[in-house]
Scaffold this active site. Structure first.
Site, PDB file in Angstrom:
ATOM      1  N   TYR A  83       0.829  -1.204   0.000  1.00  0.00           N
ATOM      2  CA  TYR A  83       0.000   0.000   0.000  1.00  0.00           C
ATOM      3  C   TYR A  83       0.864   1.255   0.000  1.00  0.00           C
ATOM      4  O   TYR A  83       2.088   1.187   0.182  1.00  0.00           O
ATOM      5  CB  TYR A  83      -0.966  -0.014   1.190  1.00  0.00           C
ATOM      6  N   ARG A  89       8.391   4.154  -4.496  1.00  0.00           N
ATOM      7  CA  ARG A  89       8.367   3.256  -3.333  1.00  0.00           C
ATOM      8  C   ARG A  89       7.348   2.141  -3.555  1.00  0.00           C
ATOM      9  O   ARG A  89       7.579   0.990  -3.158  1.00  0.00           O
ATOM     10  CB  ARG A  89       8.051   4.045  -2.057  1.00  0.00           C
ATOM     11  N   HIS A 119      -0.838 -21.179   0.365  1.00  0.00           N
ATOM     12  CA  HIS A 119       0.169 -20.165   0.683  1.00  0.00           C
ATOM     13  C   HIS A 119       0.999 -19.692  -0.511  1.00  0.00           C
ATOM     14  O   HIS A 119       1.275 -18.514  -0.650  1.00  0.00           O
ATOM     15  CB  HIS A 119       1.101 -20.671   1.794  1.00  0.00           C
ATOM     16  N   LYS A 147       6.363  -1.753   2.049  1.00  0.00           N
ATOM     17  CA  LYS A 147       5.160  -1.175   2.674  1.00  0.00           C
ATOM     18  C   LYS A 147       4.015  -2.167   2.489  1.00  0.00           C
ATOM     19  O   LYS A 147       3.166  -2.032   1.595  1.00  0.00           O
ATOM     20  CB  LYS A 147       4.856   0.205   2.063  1.00  0.00           C
ATOM     21  N   GLU A 202      12.083   2.654  14.120  1.00  0.00           N
ATOM     22  CA  GLU A 202      11.110   3.675  13.708  1.00  0.00           C
ATOM     23  C   GLU A 202       9.914   3.613  14.647  1.00  0.00           C
ATOM     24  O   GLU A 202       9.961   2.934  15.674  1.00  0.00           O
ATOM     25  CB  GLU A 202      10.700   3.464  12.248  1.00  0.00           C
ATOM     26  N   LEU A 220      10.874   1.468   7.155  1.00  0.00           N
ATOM     27  CA  LEU A 220      10.259   1.902   5.910  1.00  0.00           C
ATOM     28  C   LEU A 220      10.976   3.184   5.463  1.00  0.00           C
ATOM     29  O   LEU A 220      11.184   4.072   6.295  1.00  0.00           O
ATOM     30  CB  LEU A 220       8.772   2.205   6.144  1.00  0.00           C
TER      31      LEU A 220
HETATM   32  N1  PDD Z   1       2.630   4.978   7.482  1.00  0.00           N
HETATM   33  N2  PDD Z   1       7.312   3.850   9.085  1.00  0.00           N
HETATM   34  C1  PDD Z   1       6.163   3.168   9.127  1.00  0.00           C
HETATM   35  C2  PDD Z   1       6.158   1.817   9.729  1.00  0.00           C
HETATM   36  C3  PDD Z   1       4.982   3.726   8.584  1.00  0.00           C
HETATM   37  O1  PDD Z   1       3.848   3.022   8.628  1.00  0.00           O
HETATM   38  C4  PDD Z   1       5.021   5.034   8.049  1.00  0.00           C
HETATM   39  C5  PDD Z   1       3.804   5.710   7.496  1.00  0.00           C
HETATM   40  C6  PDD Z   1       6.258   5.723   8.034  1.00  0.00           C
HETATM   41  C7  PDD Z   1       6.404   7.102   7.438  1.00  0.00           C
HETATM   42  O2  PDD Z   1       6.362   7.048   6.034  1.00  0.00           O
HETATM   43  P1  PDD Z   1       5.840   8.295   5.180  1.00  0.00           P
HETATM   44  O3  PDD Z   1       6.601   9.463   5.637  1.00  0.00           O
HETATM   45  O4  PDD Z   1       6.140   7.925   3.775  1.00  0.00           O
HETATM   46  O5  PDD Z   1       4.353   8.454   5.449  1.00  0.00           O
HETATM   47  C8  PDD Z   1       7.381   5.101   8.551  1.00  0.00           C
HETATM   48  C9  PDD Z   1       1.405   5.484   6.900  1.00  0.00           C
HETATM   49  C10 PDD Z   1       1.152   6.938   7.035  1.00  0.00           C
HETATM   50  C11 PDD Z   1       0.259   4.608   7.367  1.00  0.00           C
HETATM   51  O6  PDD Z   1       0.459   3.412   7.453  1.00  0.00           O
HETATM   52  O7  PDD Z   1      -0.849   5.117   7.573  1.00  0.00           O
END
Ligand code: PDD
Length: 290
Positions: A36, A55, A105, A150, A182, A206
């Site tokens: 996603y 990405r 699977h 992601k 993170e 990520l």
């Molecule tokens: N998630 N790390 C993780 C695990 C994340 O889920 C996200 C963002 C980020 C930051 O990535 P970015 O700056 O590209 O949004 C880092 C989104 C917002 C979500 O799952 O809703």
């Protein structure tokens, strides 16, 4: 925007959310077998479109799927979604799953991926976050070895966020082998003296689009910014902590594990960076930058 008025994109069609249906054997539903993106939109203009789509390609490649649409086709879908959902500040969510198949699977061959996208209003950060900051806990990073993908398989992330919420905190900051990785849904920055530090890219985090933008803004404005490991001890004694994401922008964390961070209020380097980020958003809105 209600389910009846929100228009979503599903497999080539635009339709009300309440009418969008995915078969129960979709591998996204059965296995979380998909990827996603979350993309912010300011004044109907998309922030860092190419970076988000690159990405997406990286994530798709990581789970051995080919992007079912070209970047031009994605752009057109997003523009239509933005227009059909009333324009303004929005966040686009898209997901691609491997498709529908009997439960087994291994990856079935020649499956048609399921492609879904929606957009929702993007609200500004609540005022208490910018005036008082957010709270966070540190906890063990219980996730897998491909955090740079992601993936929609987010059970560990949802559990980690819930650990934080259970402790009345806003975010969980994750620790792996003594180093910060993170947040449960965010990238992490600390400030030590006049230097901004964030963990390096790799398979433990990520590659956040907001993270990259913050680093870029720091360099452009002669603020020292280093990508290196941050230890648990270091984060507990630093001057400022921020978590960044497409939905929460740059959020100052002023309480970590029930103790004040630095002086216990959003710090001066955060204030500077937040200002730079707001200026950047304004330039996206006006079309000055793309
Ligand atoms: N998630 N790390 C993780 C695990 C994340 O889920 C996200 C963002 C980020 C930051 O990535 P970015 O700056 O590209 O949004 C880092 C989104 C917002 C979500 O799952 O809703």
């Amino acid at each position: 925007m209600s389910d009846n008025t929100q228009i979503v994109y599903l497999n080539g069609d635009f339709l009300p959310m309440s009418e969008a249906r995915v078969p129960v054997l979709d591998r996204g539903f059965i296995f979380g077998d998909g990827v996603y993106e979350v993309i912010p939109v300011y004044g109907s203009r998309i922030l860092r479109l190419e970076e988000h789509l690159s990405r997406l390609d990286y994530s798709l490649n990581g789970i051995r799927l080919v992007n079912p649409m070209s970047h031009t086709q994605w752009k057109s879908v997003f523009e239509q979604l933005i227009e059909k959902n009333g324009n303004g500040d929005l966040s686009i969510y898209l997901q691609i799953t491997r498709g529908v198949a009997p439960r087994d699977h291994g990856f079935p061959e020649n499956l048609t991926p399921t492609v879904f996208a929606m957009c929702s209003p993007l609200k500004p950060l609540p005022a208490h976050f910018t005036s008082n900051g957010a709270t966070a806990i540190t906890t063990e990073d219980i996730r897998w070895q491909f955090c740079n993908i992601k993936s929609t398989s987010l059970l560990a992330n949802t559990m980690l966020r819930q650990f934080a919420l259970d402790k009345k905190a806003d975010e969980a900051i994750l620790v792996k082998d003594g180093n910060i990785t993170e947040g449960s849904a965010s990238s992490v920055f600390i400030v030590a003296g006049n230097e901004i530090i964030t963990p390096p890219k790799g398979n433990c985090i990520l590659p956040g689009i907001t993270r990259d933008l913050v680093i870029e803004l720091a360099h452009a404005n002669k603020i020292k910014c280093t990508e290196r490991n941050i230890t648990l001890d270091e984060i507990k004694s630093c001057d400022e902590i921020w978590v960044t994401s497409s939905l929460r922008e740059i959020l100052p964390v002023t309480v970590l594990d029930e103790k004040p961070v630095g002086s216990g209020v959003p710090g001066p380097i955060w204030e500077k960076m937040y200002g730079l980020y707001q200026d950047y958003k304004q330039k996206i809105r006006s079309g000055e930058i793309q």
